[in-house]
Design an enzyme around this catalytic site. Structure first.
Site, short mmCIF file in Angstrom:
data_model
loop_
_atom_site.label_atom_id
_atom_site.label_comp_id
_atom_site.label_asym_id
_atom_site.label_seq_id
_atom_site.Cartn_x
_atom_site.Cartn_y
_atom_site.Cartn_z
N ASN A 68 12.18 26.45 -11.88
CA ASN A 68 11.11 25.77 -11.30
C ASN A 68 10.51 26.50 -10.19
O ASN A 68 10.99 27.37 -9.67
CB ASN A 68 11.80 24.60 -10.51
CG ASN A 68 12.13 23.54 -11.29
OD1 ASN A 68 11.72 23.43 -12.52
ND2 ASN A 68 12.74 22.26 -10.63
N GLY A 69 9.15 26.52 -10.13
CA GLY A 69 8.49 27.26 -9.23
C GLY A 69 7.33 28.30 -9.89
O GLY A 69 7.22 28.18 -11.06
N LYS A 87 -4.77 5.05 -7.15
CA LYS A 87 -3.81 4.30 -8.13
C LYS A 87 -4.40 4.28 -9.53
O LYS A 87 -3.78 4.22 -10.48
CB LYS A 87 -3.30 3.04 -7.59
CG LYS A 87 -2.22 3.03 -6.36
CD LYS A 87 -0.84 3.57 -6.63
CE LYS A 87 -0.80 5.09 -6.59
NZ LYS A 87 -0.53 5.66 -5.29
N CYS A 113 8.52 20.07 -12.48
CA CYS A 113 9.86 20.30 -13.46
C CYS A 113 11.39 20.06 -12.94
O CYS A 113 11.39 19.74 -11.78
CB CYS A 113 9.80 22.00 -13.42
SG CYS A 113 8.29 22.81 -14.06
N HIS A 129 -26.49 4.29 0.40
CA HIS A 129 -27.09 5.84 0.46
C HIS A 129 -26.62 6.45 -1.04
O HIS A 129 -26.51 7.62 -0.96
CB HIS A 129 -26.28 6.34 1.63
CG HIS A 129 -26.83 5.78 3.07
ND1 HIS A 129 -27.91 5.88 3.44
CD2 HIS A 129 -26.01 5.02 3.74
CE1 HIS A 129 -27.98 5.04 4.76
NE2 HIS A 129 -26.75 4.60 4.83
N TRP A 164 6.57 20.68 -16.22
CA TRP A 164 4.98 20.44 -16.07
C TRP A 164 4.44 21.83 -16.01
O TRP A 164 4.65 22.55 -15.36
CB TRP A 164 5.16 19.54 -14.68
CG TRP A 164 3.75 19.24 -14.48
CD1 TRP A 164 3.17 18.02 -14.73
CD2 TRP A 164 2.62 19.93 -13.73
NE1 TRP A 164 1.85 17.80 -14.41
CE2 TRP A 164 1.39 19.11 -13.65
CE3 TRP A 164 2.56 21.14 -12.99
CZ2 TRP A 164 0.31 19.43 -13.02
CZ3 TRP A 164 1.16 21.46 -12.30
CH2 TRP A 164 0.18 20.67 -12.66
N ARG A 166 9.57 14.21 -12.97
CA ARG A 166 9.04 15.68 -12.13
C ARG A 166 8.11 16.21 -13.01
O ARG A 166 7.71 17.17 -12.67
CB ARG A 166 10.41 16.24 -11.61
CG ARG A 166 11.21 15.63 -10.91
CD ARG A 166 12.24 16.37 -10.29
NE ARG A 166 11.77 17.47 -9.56
CZ ARG A 166 11.49 17.48 -8.32
NH1 ARG A 166 11.94 16.64 -7.59
NH2 ARG A 166 10.92 18.55 -7.70
N GLU A 169 -6.79 4.35 -1.35
CA GLU A 169 -5.63 4.45 -2.05
C GLU A 169 -5.65 3.77 -3.32
O GLU A 169 -5.01 3.83 -4.35
CB GLU A 169 -4.52 3.90 -1.28
CG GLU A 169 -3.17 3.77 -1.79
CD GLU A 169 -2.49 5.04 -2.32
OE1 GLU A 169 -3.29 6.26 -2.08
OE2 GLU A 169 -1.64 4.93 -2.86
N GLU A 229 -4.93 7.42 -11.25
CA GLU A 229 -3.43 8.01 -11.88
C GLU A 229 -2.95 7.44 -13.04
O GLU A 229 -2.43 8.09 -13.79
CB GLU A 229 -2.55 7.76 -10.78
CG GLU A 229 -2.89 8.99 -9.53
CD GLU A 229 -1.77 8.63 -8.28
OE1 GLU A 229 -1.11 9.49 -8.20
OE2 GLU A 229 -1.73 7.33 -7.84
N LYS A 255 5.45 14.15 -10.20
CA LYS A 255 5.83 13.51 -8.80
C LYS A 255 5.75 14.53 -7.75
O LYS A 255 5.25 14.11 -6.68
CB LYS A 255 7.22 12.95 -8.82
CG LYS A 255 7.88 12.27 -7.58
CD LYS A 255 7.15 10.75 -7.61
CE LYS A 255 7.27 9.92 -6.37
NZ LYS A 255 6.36 8.98 -6.31
C1 G6P Z 1 1.68 14.10 -6.24
C2 G6P Z 1 2.12 12.71 -6.49
C3 G6P Z 1 1.35 11.71 -5.64
C4 G6P Z 1 1.69 12.02 -4.17
C5 G6P Z 1 1.03 13.66 -3.86
C6 G6P Z 1 1.57 14.25 -2.62
O1 G6P Z 1 0.17 14.32 -6.73
O2 G6P Z 1 1.57 12.42 -7.89
O3 G6P Z 1 1.92 10.70 -5.75
O4 G6P Z 1 0.97 11.10 -3.14
O5 G6P Z 1 1.79 14.42 -4.72
O6 G6P Z 1 2.98 14.05 -2.71
P1 G6P Z 1 4.22 14.23 -1.13
O7 G6P Z 1 5.60 14.23 -2.06
O8 G6P Z 1 3.61 15.47 -0.70
O9 G6P Z 1 3.97 12.92 -0.56
#
Ligand code: G6P
Length: 609
Positions: A101-102, A486, A2, A505, A75, A27, A482, A489, A604
């Site tokens: 927020n929170g 990606k 948010c 396996h 969010w 955010r 990773e 996501e 984010k």
């Molecule tokens: C969210 C983001 C990811 C990130 C993760 C951890 O899921 O979408 O891109 O890797 O949070 O975030 P941080 O700020 O702790 O690295």
């Protein structure tokens, strides 16, 4: 998660609010709203489901004017994404508007209580209780009412509040959720992130927990500490360049951030190698304690967790210290064995991830010391650790982490070398060699960026699949994890990463002509083994995309597509292969028509559990 903005001053608040919300949209983006105090006694609230663009249209159509207002991009946590659950939330009188927020953990209990006293609720959110609590305490002093209301709250909050009685004031406060304020000749501003303010001022104050700031239309800001006494904080100067928050000609932030990576890696490692030694002045206070550690635990979430998996290899190889790597959300509910000889390395781009913060807290309560790697200097994770290291990636806006990952890995490599030296396992010759090797990485990344046409060809070939498997060994396996993340996501395509030696396996049962397999087959000690794994999946009909070392012509015969990366020591290969996989995921997402910067359901920073 948010975003909060607010403006009071000379001029039209809506322009700042909409612009700020667009900046903070990364955010959270499932609904948005603004509340504007038009004049004494006249508060207008407009909310829309969907992105800020929807809200912007509505605000224009309804011609909302006023020089004091707050806004929010959401969010969803409590209550589905909808117009009615979007912030701002108002009290029964319609005079008070709140953005938050929170999470308020005791909101159910407070809601029951407020309902029993006759308050009517419009939304399913936890936030709405705050508006009603302020309503009950308000006797003409917004600061006092806000203080009384927050004294009832359990949980985390960043809050901005307006009252139609006070067309020249915004009251803000926070607990465990960032709030930043600043001013200029135009007035006073608030944001949950300084990026919303940098077009107006570079000198901002990060509000501390339980403090309140009252913003006035003439730009003045009064600060009150937890004891309600006034205080005078020193502003922090933000020196991000003007291009930080804009796409600067790139079609999306993700591509811009991918292209920034050569510079980011250079910035991250700058000054770390000095005269054959490692330089970590930030760790000076921990210096002698670091000589006593006998174990390291790394915690992080998402991409940051993957950086931790790579760091384990660095640390165990170079410092010979046993390392465990844990997803922070799991770590916090286990019974981890840590003590005052354990170093905890917390990795968090935002410095705000709730689970990582809790993991730091738990680790420190058990006697361990925590070093946080973060991209946000004033973040909570940085403040709540024994030391922090700035990854220097500059602000990252695209939800999918790219440049922050490379910066984390580069810095973790340097940190592992530093600990290797401290443990007597590495000498100045090793440092000189590492320094030269890592210094070559930025140019090697640029070379991969030039491979985009070939990566696009591979992406086209895989974009119709319903699932993609990624396989690799060692560093290649972590890069696969990773890469698969990606792809999931941003393209919503199912993707799985497996250690190549493990596919026999079980996972190989998934393979047929419809499941492309991406293989990291760069030159390493396990190269021949990976080739055998390629043959195994090829025999089952899979289409194969290999990421291979340039010059490796033989791999062409075994695979359908090859993305070449420059020759690099295996330990630094995640810094290059990941770039190829970032571009691969982005191209697939674009082919599928996805919004690469703001993927559905994601945010984010995950500031809630
Ligand atoms: C969210 C983001 C990811 C990130 C993760 C951890 O899921 O979408 O891109 O890797 O949070 O975030 P941080 O700020 O702790 O690295």
């Amino acid at each position: 998660m948010c975003g909060i903005v607010g403006f009071v001053g000379r001029g039209d608040a809506k322009d700042f609010l909409i612009k700020g919300l667009l900046t903070l949209e990364y955010r959270g983006y499932d609904s948005a709203g603004v509340a504007v105090v038009r004049e004494k006694g006249d508060l207008e609230v407009i909310c829309r489901k969907g992105k800020v663009a929807e809200l912007s249209r509505a605000v224009k159509e309804l011609n909302v004017t006023g020089s004091c207002g707050i806004g929010h991009t959401r969010w969803a946590t409590h209550g589905e994404p909808s117009e009615v659950n979007a912030h701002p939330h108002i009290d029964c009188t319609g005079n008070i508007a709140v953005v938050h927020n929170g999470i308020i953990e005791n909101f159910m209990e407070l809601k029951e209580e407020l309902l029993s006293r006759g308050h009517a609720f419009a939304s399913e959110t936890d936030t709405e209780v705050i508006a009603h609590l302020i309503e009950e305490s308000y006797e003409g002093d917004l600061v006092q009412a806000l203080r009384a209301a927050t004294s009832r709250l359990i949980g985390a909050y960043g809050l901005a509040v307006v009252h139609s009685d006070c067309p020249d004031e915004i009251a803000v406060t926070r607990k465990e959720s960032p709030i930043v304020v600043g001013n200029s000749v135009k007035g006073a501003f608030v944001g949950s992130d300084p990026i919303a303010l940098i077009d107006y001022t570079r000198d901002v104050v990060y509000l501390e927990d339980d403090c309140i700031a009252l913003l006035h239309g003439d730009g003045k800001i009064d600060y009150y500490g937890p004891d309600a006494e006034p205080y005078y904080p020193e502003p922090t100067h933000i020196d991000w360049d003007a291009e930080t928050a804009s796409r600067t000609g790139f079609p999306d932030f993700m591509l811009k951030e991918i292209y920034e990576q050569p510079r980011v890696v250079s910035d991250t490692i700058a000054g770390r190698f000095a005269d054959g030694a490692m330089s970590f002045p930030e760790l000076e206070e921990l210096d002698s304690w670091l000589d006593t550690i006998d174990g390291i635990t790394i915690v992080g979430c998402g991409t940051s967790y993957h950086a931790g998996l790579i760091a384990r290899e660095f640390l165990e190889r170079w410092a010979r210290i046993p390392v465990s790597v844990e997803v922070a959300s799991e770590f916090r509910y286990r019974s981890p064995i840590l003590d005052d000889r354990t170093l905890v390395i917390a990795i968090t781009q935002s410095g705000e991830t709730a689970d990582t913060l809790e993991a730091i807290k738990i680790a420190r309560s058990l006697g361990a010391k925590a070093i946080t790697l973060t991209n946000v200097i004033g973040s909570r994770a940085a403040r709540e650790s024994d030391a922090f290291l700035n990854i220097r990636a500059n602000i990252e806006i695209s939800v999918a982490a790219t440049k922050s990952f490379l910066a984390q890995v580069a810095l973790l490599a340097c940190l592992a070398m530093h600990l290797g030296v401290k443990c007597g396992k590495l000498g100045s010759e090793d440092i000189a060699r590492f320094a030269a090797e890592i210094a070559a990485v930025p140019a090697q990344i640029t070379q991969i960026l030039n491979e985009r046409p070939e990566i696009l060809r591979c992406a086209k070939a895989c974009s119709k699949a319903h699932s993609v498997m990624f396989i690799g060994r060692g560093f290649g396996y972590v890069s696969c994890k990773e890469g698969a993340l990606k792809l999931k996501e941003i393209s919503y395509l199912h993707a799985e990463a497996y250690p190549a030696g493990e596919i026999k396996h079980g996972p190989i049962a998934l393979i047929d002509e419809s499941v492309p397999v991406v293989v990291i087959a760069t030159k390493s000690d396990t190269y021949e083994k990976v080739v055998s794994n390629i043959i195994e999946v090829r025999t089952r009909g899979a289409k194969i995309v290999a990421i291979a070392t340039e010059g490796d012509e033989s791999i062409r015969k075994l695979t359908d597509y090859v993305i070449y990366v420059p020759e690099i020591p295996d330990c630094f290969s995640p810094l290059t292969t990941s770039v190829a996989l970032q571009l691969f995921a982005r191209e697939i997402a674009l082919i599928k028509g996805c919004d690469v910067d703001q993927p559905r359901n994601l945010a984010k920073s995950v500031t809630v559990e």
